[in-house]
Design a protein around this motif. Sequence first.
Motif, mmCIF file in Angstrom:
data_model
loop_
_atom_site.group_PDB
_atom_site.id
_atom_site.type_symbol
_atom_site.label_atom_id
_atom_site.label_comp_id
_atom_site.label_asym_id
_atom_site.label_seq_id
_atom_site.Cartn_x
_atom_site.Cartn_y
_atom_site.Cartn_z
ATOM 1 N N ILE A 76 44.307 34.332 41.292
ATOM 2 C CA ILE A 76 43.589 33.375 40.435
ATOM 3 C C ILE A 76 42.966 32.247 41.244
ATOM 4 C CG2 ILE A 76 44.926 33.889 38.368
ATOM 5 C CD1 ILE A 76 46.510 31.347 38.842
ATOM 6 N N TYR A 79 39.191 32.274 41.401
ATOM 7 C CA TYR A 79 38.373 31.715 40.338
ATOM 8 C C TYR A 79 38.036 30.243 40.594
ATOM 9 C CZ TYR A 79 38.887 35.896 37.472
ATOM 10 O OH TYR A 79 38.812 37.191 36.998
ATOM 11 N N GLY A 108 39.130 26.360 38.031
ATOM 12 C CA GLY A 108 38.766 27.755 37.951
ATOM 13 C C GLY A 108 37.703 27.959 36.893
ATOM 14 N N ASN A 110 35.467 30.996 34.613
ATOM 15 C CA ASN A 110 35.261 32.369 34.175
ATOM 16 C C ASN A 110 33.943 32.410 33.403
ATOM 17 O OD1 ASN A 110 35.678 35.077 33.810
ATOM 18 N ND2 ASN A 110 37.569 34.877 32.643
ATOM 19 N N GLU A 270 41.358 32.649 33.213
ATOM 20 C CA GLU A 270 40.908 33.753 34.060
ATOM 21 C C GLU A 270 40.948 35.103 33.348
ATOM 22 O OE1 GLU A 270 42.693 30.439 36.520
ATOM 23 O OE2 GLU A 270 43.363 31.610 34.794
ATOM 24 N N SER A 329 33.979 39.448 35.462
ATOM 25 C CA SER A 329 34.568 38.858 36.678
ATOM 26 C C SER A 329 35.395 39.908 37.399
ATOM 27 C CB SER A 329 35.401 37.623 36.330
ATOM 28 O OG SER A 329 36.399 37.927 35.350
ATOM 29 N N ILE A 333 43.858 40.698 37.700
ATOM 30 C CA ILE A 333 44.114 39.391 38.309
ATOM 31 C C ILE A 333 45.588 39.266 38.667
ATOM 32 C CG2 ILE A 333 42.236 38.322 36.993
ATOM 33 C CD1 ILE A 333 44.443 36.749 35.490
#
Length: 378
Positions: A76, A79, A108, A110, A270, A329, A333
Motif C-alpha cells: 500500500i 499508493y 495514498g 486511488n 486502496e 490500479s 494489494i
Amino acid sequence: MKESAMAITNDILSFIEKYKEGFQELEEYEQDFNTLSLQLFNYQFQHNLPYKKYCQTKKRTPLTVKHWLHIPPMPIQGYKELTLSCEPADETEAVFMTSGTTNPEQKGRNYHPTLRVWDASMKYPFKQFVMPDKEKLTMLVLSPAEDLHKNSSLSRYLSNAVANFGTEDSKFLFKENGIDMEELIKELQKCEQNQEPVLLIGATFAYVHILDYLQEEKLHFQLAEGSRIFDTGGFKGQSREVEMEELYQHFERFFHVSRSKCINMYGMTELSSQLYDKTILSSCNGEVIYDKTGPVWVRTVILDPETLKPVEKGTKGVIAHVDLANWNSCIAILTQDEGVQTDEGFQLLGRIKGSEARGCSIAVDQLMQAAQGGASFS
C-alpha cells in the motif's frame, strides 16, 4: 476511457452481477475468478507502468502467472509514492485519498476513471451484510457526506448507502463543524417514540464523541427492534482509543442495540470493495462469531511476513487482498495489517509489527528500486 478499459469494466460488472448473491458451483466460480483475475493482471501489466516494473522485479509477468494467488500484491506504500493508474490520472471521475494520519503530506491515492464498478461493488454486499432483512431503513449518518468530502471513499460509501437503502427520513448529521448533537438527539427521540428501526452509520471514532455527550447529558435510548449500528475505521491515528468490545457494550447500554446488531466494516482507500463482520452463531458453543468476510469478487489471503507465501489456516500473517473491482490500479494489494484465516473468513488482529514484517519491507524496497528505474511519481 479506452476501449480496453470499457471492455474490462464490463467484464467485471458481469462477474459482479453473476455472483452478487454468492455462488452455487464452486468449481465454476473458481474458474471464473481465476480467468478474470489473470485477464485483469494482464491489462494492468500493459497499462500501469509502475506496477509492471514492480512485477518485473518479482519476476512475475502474464506469461509466468497462471493462478490468481501468484499475482504480485502491491504494497500500500505504492499508493502514496506512485501514480498507480491504467487510465490517465487527470481523466478521472474521482480520486479517493487516504487520511494521511501517519504523514499528512503523503496521502495514498486511488484513481477512478468511472465509479460504475466501485458503486456496484459497494451496493450488493451492503445489502447482504448490513440489511439482509430490510429493504429500507432510516439512516442517521455520523460522518461527512460526499458533498463535504469528495476525496473520501467513506463519504461516497455513506452517500450511496442512503441513496440506495435509506428512507426519506434519513439524515446526514455531520456538518462543517462536526456532528450536530442536538439534531441527532431529536432524530433518535423521534425514532424511539415512533418505534421506527434506525441505522446509525459512520466512522468508529464518531461514536466516542456521541457517547461522551450522552453520558454528560444523562441520555439513554430504547431504539426499536431491528435497529442496528454500523462503524468503520477503528481508532487509527486518533489520540484516544477505546476497546472495541467496550464500545459495543456502550452501544447496548445507551441505544439498547445488542452486539449481534452491530456491524463493523473493514475498508481501505486502496481497495474498491469492502469487507464486513460475518455475524453467525457457533454450533460448537453457542457463541457469536464476528470474523470478517466479503463479496466473492474479493479474495483475502494471509501471507508469511518473511516470505510473503500463503500460510496455513489458523496461522498469523500479513493480510493481502485480491479485488476484482480494483481494475484501474492493482488487483492485488499487500496491507500492513495482521490477521489469521478462519473457517468463516479472517480475523483482523491489528497492525503488523515492523520487526516481524521483513518480507513486507523487502517488497517496499523492491517497489522503490523499480520506481527509480523510471516509474512516474505522483
